[in-house]
Design an enzyme around this catalytic site. Structure first.
Site, mmCIF file in Angstrom:
data_model
loop_
_atom_site.group_PDB
_atom_site.id
_atom_site.type_symbol
_atom_site.label_atom_id
_atom_site.label_comp_id
_atom_site.label_asym_id
_atom_site.label_seq_id
_atom_site.Cartn_x
_atom_site.Cartn_y
_atom_site.Cartn_z
ATOM 1 C CB VAL A 155 48.234 3.200 -8.616
ATOM 2 C CG1 VAL A 155 48.310 3.030 -7.102
ATOM 3 C CG2 VAL A 155 49.510 2.682 -9.261
ATOM 4 C CE1 TYR A 156 40.184 6.251 -6.534
ATOM 5 C CE2 TYR A 156 39.408 5.938 -8.786
ATOM 6 C CZ TYR A 156 39.146 6.219 -7.468
ATOM 7 O OH TYR A 156 37.857 6.464 -7.060
ATOM 8 C CB ALA A 157 41.574 0.953 -10.920
#
Length: 340
Positions: A155-157
């Site tokens: 999710v960060y990416a």
């Protein structure tokens, strides 16, 4: 370079934000710093960074959450920053698996408040942090900014891919020149305690085993923080324009013909095995590590390496710090800061 008006630096008490703010202050800029000083990692380290920034007469700090729309609107109205370096975000790949909501709040909603602020003051340039993690499942090394990024592994990416797209839309609709910088595994003094070098150093000095994921075969483009800041500041001074060579029939991924927008890689331009990184650290500390060998964690990429040719052409960017020098500087800082 002519100093002109204040620069807003978000995430100024964070690792890269702190170093960037110090560099800007050193060259005579007035820096408006924003950081919410959250508890994702030990806030004492953030406060120690902030203390050093606040000792500078040209530093003005606001403890504020980026997702606070009212507070951010007021901040832009009060200071009217014409240049923005947006480094504030919820970082960390593994934590994004456990707590994805915080990433949307900080990295998507928070970025929107920055874009809206930039729109309100008609910012001359917005420089924002992206990440090598956007390359996700791709195995086409070295990673080029011309590659597609449709397969993120966490999710960060995904939030950073969203940032790149959001910045393009604001550059197109409102004419806000924007530069996105994809950082590759940044390390160095004042680093984050959740990152490998910090955790490894602490464990080795305390005689505890270190967790080595990917069985030590993972490869990373380890980039020293001073080299990253060189790129950030050079990017800030070089405002992008529409790319006259861009063609809608075969659109490039890193520039735009319809908006003043670009994406650049900031890395060392070479990859090192994690096992060698550990060996260099052992030499700097003067003690062997006890290795706890583990498989690759969910959401992690196995190899990264930046193609920095376009960054070199655009900014004259040339990273200078090999890992034996950079790791040694981190160990020296750690021992001094923690009195080891």
């Amino acid at each position: 370079m002519t100093v002109q008006g204040p620069v807003l630096v978000t995430g100024s008490a964070g690792f890269i934000g702190f170093h960037t703010a110090r560099r800007l202050l050193a060259r005579g800029e007035t820096v408006i710093g924003v950081d919410n000083l959250n508890h994702y990692y030990d806030p004492a380290l953030k406060h120690a960074r902030l203390e050093r920034l606040q000792a500078e007469p040209n530093y003005i700090h606001h403890t504020l959450d980026l997702a606070d729309r009212t507070g951010m609107t007021a901040l832009f109205a009060d200071h009217s920053p014409r240049r923005i370096v947006h480094l504030g975000a919820q970082a960390g790949i593994r934590y994004s698996v456990e707590n994805p909501e915080s990433y949307v709040d900080s990295n998507v909603v928070g970025f929107l408040t920055v874009l809206e602020g930039a729109r309100a003051v008609r910012a001359e340039h917005l420089v924002f942090a992206s990440t090598s993690s956007v390359f996700g499942a791709s195995a086409a090394l070295p990673f080029s900014v011309q590659q597609g990024v449709a397969h993120p592994l966490n999710v960060y990416a995904a939030t950073k891919i969203a940032n790149e797209a959001m910045a393009h839309s604001y550059a197109y609709i409102f004419g806000i020149p924007s530069t996105g910088l994809r950082f590759f595994t940044v390390y160095g003094p004042w680093g984050r305690p959740d990152m490998a070098l910090f955790k490894f150093t602490r464990a080795i000095l305390e005689g505890r085993p270190i967790d080595v994921y990917g069985e030590g075969a993972m490869e990373r483009d380890f980039t020293f923080v001073d080299d990253i800041v060189d790129g950030v500041v050079a990017a800030l001074d070089d405002v992008p324009a529409r790319d006259p060579a861009w063609r809608a029939e075969a659109p490039g991924q890193a520039t735009s013909g319809v908006a003043p927008w670009r994406i650049l890689n900031l890395g060392a331009g070479r990859r090192e095995k994690l096992s060698r990184y550990i060996s260099v650290l052992e030499e700097a500390i003067g003690r062997k590590a006890i290795l706890n060998i583990l498989p690759t964690q969910e959401g992690e990429m196995t190899r990264t390496e930046a193609d920095i040719s376009e960054t070199r052409d655009a900014l004259g960017y040339e990273p200078k710090t090999p890992i034996d020098v950079g790791v040694g500087q981190f160990v020296d800082w750690y021992r001094d800061f923690y009195g080891v």
